[in-house]
Scaffold this motif. Structure first.
Motif, PDB file in Angstrom:
ATOM      1  N   ASN A 105      44.743  37.475  36.276  1.00  0.00           N
ATOM      2  CA  ASN A 105      43.690  38.168  35.527  1.00  0.00           C
ATOM      3  C   ASN A 105      42.302  37.848  36.101  1.00  0.00           C
ATOM      4  N   MET A 106      42.217  38.020  37.400  1.00  0.00           N
ATOM      5  CA  MET A 106      40.978  37.754  38.130  1.00  0.00           C
ATOM      6  C   MET A 106      40.709  38.950  39.037  1.00  0.00           C
ATOM      7  N   THR A 107      39.486  39.040  39.551  1.00  0.00           N
ATOM      8  CA  THR A 107      39.189  40.115  40.494  1.00  0.00           C
ATOM      9  C   THR A 107      39.740  39.748  41.870  1.00  0.00           C
ATOM     10  N   GLU A 108      39.910  40.769  42.691  1.00  0.00           N
ATOM     11  CA  GLU A 108      40.367  40.509  44.057  1.00  0.00           C
ATOM     12  C   GLU A 108      39.341  39.675  44.822  1.00  0.00           C
ATOM     13  N   VAL A 109      38.059  39.882  44.529  1.00  0.00           N
ATOM     14  CA  VAL A 109      37.005  39.107  45.190  1.00  0.00           C
ATOM     15  C   VAL A 109      37.162  37.621  44.838  1.00  0.00           C
ATOM     16  N   GLN A 110      37.446  37.326  43.579  1.00  0.00           N
ATOM     17  CA  GLN A 110      37.646  35.928  43.180  1.00  0.00           C
ATOM     18  C   GLN A 110      38.841  35.327  43.923  1.00  0.00           C
TER      19      GLN A 110
END
Length: 86
Positions: A71-76
């Motif tokens: 549940n994180m962004t791809e950037v993270q």
């Protein structure tokens, strides 16, 4: 005398802690840190290094899958993966 202290004699502010960890461990904590101010980090901050290690070890080139799983962004996810190669 601390050994004689019962749960019922605890101030209400300490009963939740005694419920969570037990009366004897609470007494040990009082002996160790009584009278001092201690900081207890929240769960999110404590588990972040563990989460990041799992992300790095699970990485197979698919950022999108890991971003959904955690549940994180791809950037993270990319930043976490990139930080392991520094």
């Amino acid at each position: 005398m601390l050994e004689e202290l019962t749960y019922e004699q605890l101030p209400d502010s300490l009963k939740d802690i005694a419920d969570a960890i037990g009366l004897k461990p609470l007494k040990n904590l009082i002996k160790l840190a009584g009278g001092s101010t201690i900081y207890i980090p929240n769960e999110k901050n404590l588990i972040k290094p563990v989460r990041d290690k799992i992300i790095r070890s699970s990485f197979n080139g698919d950022y999108k899958s890991l971003s959904r799983q955690f549940n994180m962004t791809e950037v993270q996810i990319r930043n976490i993966i990139k930080s392991s190669t520094r």
